[in-house]
Design a protein around this motif. Structure first.
Motif, PDB file in Angstrom:
ATOM      1  N   TYR A 157       0.901  -1.058   0.090  1.00  0.00           N
ATOM      2  CA  TYR A 157       0.123   0.131  -0.043  1.00  0.00           C
ATOM      3  C   TYR A 157       0.800   1.214   0.085  1.00  0.00           C
ATOM      4  N   ARG A 184       1.228   3.099   2.304  1.00  0.00           N
ATOM      5  CA  ARG A 184       0.679   4.049   3.302  1.00  0.00           C
ATOM      6  C   ARG A 184      -0.168   3.308   4.191  1.00  0.00           C
ATOM      7  N   ARG A 185       0.034   3.769   5.578  1.00  0.00           N
ATOM      8  CA  ARG A 185      -1.005   3.148   6.636  1.00  0.00           C
ATOM      9  C   ARG A 185      -2.459   3.980   6.412  1.00  0.00           C
ATOM     10  N   THR A 186      -3.154   3.524   7.070  1.00  0.00           N
ATOM     11  CA  THR A 186      -4.556   4.276   7.115  1.00  0.00           C
ATOM     12  C   THR A 186      -4.561   5.345   8.039  1.00  0.00           C
ATOM     13  N   ALA A 198      -6.364   6.370  10.278  1.00  0.00           N
ATOM     14  CA  ALA A 198      -7.136   5.939  11.656  1.00  0.00           C
ATOM     15  C   ALA A 198      -5.845   5.593  12.403  1.00  0.00           C
ATOM     16  N   GLU A 199      -4.993   4.861  11.527  1.00  0.00           N
ATOM     17  CA  GLU A 199      -3.540   4.394  12.550  1.00  0.00           C
ATOM     18  C   GLU A 199      -2.794   5.470  12.727  1.00  0.00           C
ATOM     19  N   TRP A 239      -4.009   7.196  15.374  1.00  0.00           N
ATOM     20  CA  TRP A 239      -3.926   6.657  16.961  1.00  0.00           C
ATOM     21  C   TRP A 239      -2.469   6.677  17.366  1.00  0.00           C
ATOM     22  N   GLU A 275       2.467  -2.486  16.274  1.00  0.00           N
ATOM     23  CA  GLU A 275       3.062  -3.905  16.213  1.00  0.00           C
ATOM     24  C   GLU A 275       2.691  -4.440  14.772  1.00  0.00           C
ATOM     25  N   ASP A 329       1.250  -6.373  11.917  1.00  0.00           N
ATOM     26  CA  ASP A 329      -0.094  -6.403  11.483  1.00  0.00           C
ATOM     27  C   ASP A 329      -0.703  -7.729  12.042  1.00  0.00           C
ATOM     28  N   ALA A 351      -0.093  -9.130  14.667  1.00  0.00           N
ATOM     29  CA  ALA A 351      -0.289  -9.167  15.984  1.00  0.00           C
ATOM     30  C   ALA A 351      -1.542  -8.628  16.521  1.00  0.00           C
ATOM     31  N   TYR A 352      -2.206  -8.087  15.551  1.00  0.00           N
ATOM     32  CA  TYR A 352      -3.584  -7.680  15.887  1.00  0.00           C
ATOM     33  C   TYR A 352      -4.626  -8.379  15.470  1.00  0.00           C
ATOM     34  N   SER A 381      -7.217  -5.135  17.183  1.00  0.00           N
ATOM     35  CA  SER A 381      -6.776  -4.081  16.337  1.00  0.00           C
ATOM     36  C   SER A 381      -7.839  -2.950  16.142  1.00  0.00           C
ATOM     37  N   PHE A 420      -9.196   1.895  18.109  1.00  0.00           N
ATOM     38  CA  PHE A 420      -9.861   3.177  17.492  1.00  0.00           C
ATOM     39  C   PHE A 420     -11.308   3.369  18.015  1.00  0.00           C
ATOM     40  N   ARG A 480      -7.828  -4.824   5.503  1.00  0.00           N
ATOM     41  CA  ARG A 480      -6.386  -5.245   5.344  1.00  0.00           C
ATOM     42  C   ARG A 480      -5.966  -6.391   6.093  1.00  0.00           C
ATOM     43  N   GLU A 488      -4.645 -10.544   4.970  1.00  0.00           N
ATOM     44  CA  GLU A 488      -3.570 -11.093   5.400  1.00  0.00           C
ATOM     45  C   GLU A 488      -3.834 -12.681   5.683  1.00  0.00           C
TER      46      GLU A 488
END
Lengths: 240, 346
Positions: free
Chosen positions: A212, A214-216, A218-219, A222, A231, A233, A235-236, B41, B45, B55, B59
């Motif tokens: 991408y 770019r991150r979003t 929102a990230e 945050w 972290e 990706d 890990a979420y 995740s 937010f 996204r 994955e």
């Protein structure tokens, strides 16, 4: 080697098939927004026209980014499922490198750039297939400064409608000879993706994600608010 | 039935913040169920961010497809059809499951079935017990609050719907005021069991001659009560607040649903969706249905099948498989897909 390639990164959908170094199918549907509906039928059309089956394909190739986020996912989800189920290679090719290949024969620095709005571009600069400015997300001014610092006299831009930026680009690159690619040279083509995929190393479908660049928002918001580091990706996401 | 060949469906679900795959046999037996949740995740937010959800879906999609087959101890040769949720939901999220399912269909030559997410949620009951028709379902989640009449396994109609917020959405919004992390339902439910209904929040539309709901007034009353207490420096008991909020929600859901059951006389009653995991609601519905003169059979899917999961999609897809209801490779996401409203919907 038989390669089936697809590009869904821009508003032009395209699919190509390359067999032992020859392009045997290439079709583009320009300016359409529903890649998810039209991609699979276009793949089937390519197979029918070349008399191939999916099982006969050795390598599935996709423009892996940058580009439209949703578009990238349509192409990569399809390509990685096909590769994973059929046990074949998956290859991800830089959208910008494939675009730059459109103008590679012209012995100039090729700047492939996708309009990311607000005077920003997803861009990279190539001499032939060599990246001299890495694929990234650049403010137009920064991108032009980097190009201006390079010794190349002739610069070709491809990948977007540059009409409204033409004056700013020519001013930022004063002293260089600037041209803008026209017609299909300005469009991302699956045929170029297939060509680049021939010599690229395959990637693991289970690990493949779009590039991408770019991150979003929102990230970023945050991170700004909490000061915390991202972290990995994975890990979420947890299996429950 | 034993003489006939078993039908195995591999199903995909990716409409919101869970990516899931499952192998379901004959629409009723879960041979495998893999759910990858993104809750951690989106907790960053305070709610689901659609682009982040998409996204995460891409994955894990190939990995969890392999896991579903391995866990069921089958290969693609044992599968008879591929199913996928095609709406309602977040468009970018839906597209991952849809494109994965279509690619799988192309690669294997297996037929493709597009499933309505809400029909999936309700049909989760089929994984627990045999549904007798006509059946009725109360579907309550973060996105929906509906009373659905099921004439047969593939014809569902809405007889009651929310006019504004979904029940689960109201839980998340008042949760934010109480400082409870998203998703708030479970904590509010626990607190409610430790408090009393002392605030008498409004029971909107409870006496109206229809089966519709409204939760935005309740949400506003709750928020105003908290803000007013803040302004005058009064500290309110969070357990009583939770108990009062939950009592208002449960009162209206139960009253309207019981009236609908009395009118339509279903043979089976099903409760589905994330809020169906709410213990306060479960206890209340059990009680009220047991008190009916002619109670329907009740199916409350276990908690694991109340959240988004692919097994429910495999169950609903089986019913469509039997009717030959297949999709082609042009199957698209329909983010705002809705069940039809009943002819006598008021």
């Amino acid at each position: 080697m038989k390669i089936l390639s697809m590009s869904t990164a821009t508003s032009d959908l395209s699919v190509a098939i390359r067999q032992d170094g020859q392009l045997t199918f290439a079709k583009m549907e320009k300016n359409q927004r529903n890649h998810s509906v039209d991609l699979d039928p276009l793949i089937e059309e390519g197979l029918k026209e070349t008399g191939l089956t999916l099982k006969a394909i050795d390598r599935f190739a996709v423009a892996i980014g940058p580009g439209s986020y949703t578009g990238l996912r349509v192409g990569l989800t399809t390509a990685k499922m096909l590769a994973s189920i059929l046990g074949k290679d998956l290859v991800g090719v830089s959208t910008l490198k494939a675009l730059a290949l459109n103008c590679a024969g012209r012995n100039a620095l090729v700047v492939a750039a996708l309009d990311a709005r607000n005077q920003n571009f997803f861009a990279g600069a190539y001499r032939g297939q060599e990246a001299v400015i890495e694929d990234g997300h650049y403010a137009l001014g920064d991108l032009l400064d980097q190009i201006q610092a390079l010794p190349d006299q002739e610069v070709i831009f491809t990948g977007s409608d540059f009409t409204k930026y033409a004056d700013a680009i020519k001013e930022g690159l004063a002293g260089k000879q600037v041209t803008f690619a026209e017609g299909d040279d300005n469009l991302l083509q699956a045929g170029q993706v297939a060509l680049l995929a021939e010599k690229a190393a395959p990637i693991d479908p289970d690990q493949a994600v779009p590039n991408y660049l770019r991150r979003t928002q929102a990230e970023y918001d945050w991170q700004k608010k909490t000061g915390q580091a991202f972290e990995a990706d994975s890990a979420y996401v947890e299996e429950v | 039935m034993n003489k006939e060949k078993d039908i195995r469906i591999l199903a995909f679900e990716s409409s919101c913040d869970e990516t899931s795959t499952s192998v379901v046999k004959n629409g009723s037996e879960i041979e495998s169920l893999v759910v990858a949740t993104q809750i951690k995740s989106h907790a960053r937010f305070g709610g689901v961010v659609p682009e982040v959800a998409s996204r995460h879906h891409i994955e894990v999609i190939t990995q969890i497809t392999k896991e579903a087959l391995a866990e069921a101890k089958v290969t693609w040769d044992d599968i008879d059809a591929i199913a996928v949720t095609h709406g309602p939901g977040l468009v970018g999220a839906l597209l991952i499951g849809i494109n994965a399912a279509k690619a799988a269909s192309m690669a294997t030559g297996l037929p493709l079935i597009g499933v309505d997410h809400i029909m999936g949620h309700i049909t989760a009951a089929q994984l627990v017990d045999k549904i007798e028709y006509p059946a009725m379902a109360l579907q309550v989640s973060g996105g929906h609050t509906e009373i659905v009449l099921m004439k047969d396994p593939t014809h569902f109609e809405i007889v009651g719907d929310t006019r504004d917020d979904a029940a689960g959405e109201a839980y998340d919004k008042i949760g934010r005021v109480l400082g409870v992390n998203y998703p708030a339902g479970k904590t509010i439910d626990q607190w409610a069991h430790q408090g009393k209904d002392t605030f008498n929040f409004p029971r909107a539309m409870i006496d109206e001659d229809n089966y519709d709901f409204s939760f935005s007034g309740l949400k506003s009353a709750f928020i105003n009560t908290c803000h007013h207490a803040d302004q005058i420096g009064e500290k309110l008991d969070k357990y009583d607040l939770a108990a009062s909020f939950q009592a208002a929600v449960v009162d209206v859901l139960a009253a309207k649903t019981i009236r609908a059951i009395k009118q339509y006389q279903p043979k089976t009653f099903i409760m589905g969706g994330g809020v169906a995991a709410n213990l306060g609601l479960r206890e209340r519905m059990d009680q009220e249905i047991a008190a009916l003169a002619n109670p329907p059979k009740v199916i409350l899917p276990p908690l694991k099948l109340c959240g988004d999961n692919a097994a429910m999609i495999g169950a609903a897809a089986y019913n469509q498989y039997l009717e030959g209801d297949f999709a082609d490779l042009r199957l698209d996401a329909d983010p705002s897909m809705e069940l039809p409203y009943a002819a006598d919907y008021k």
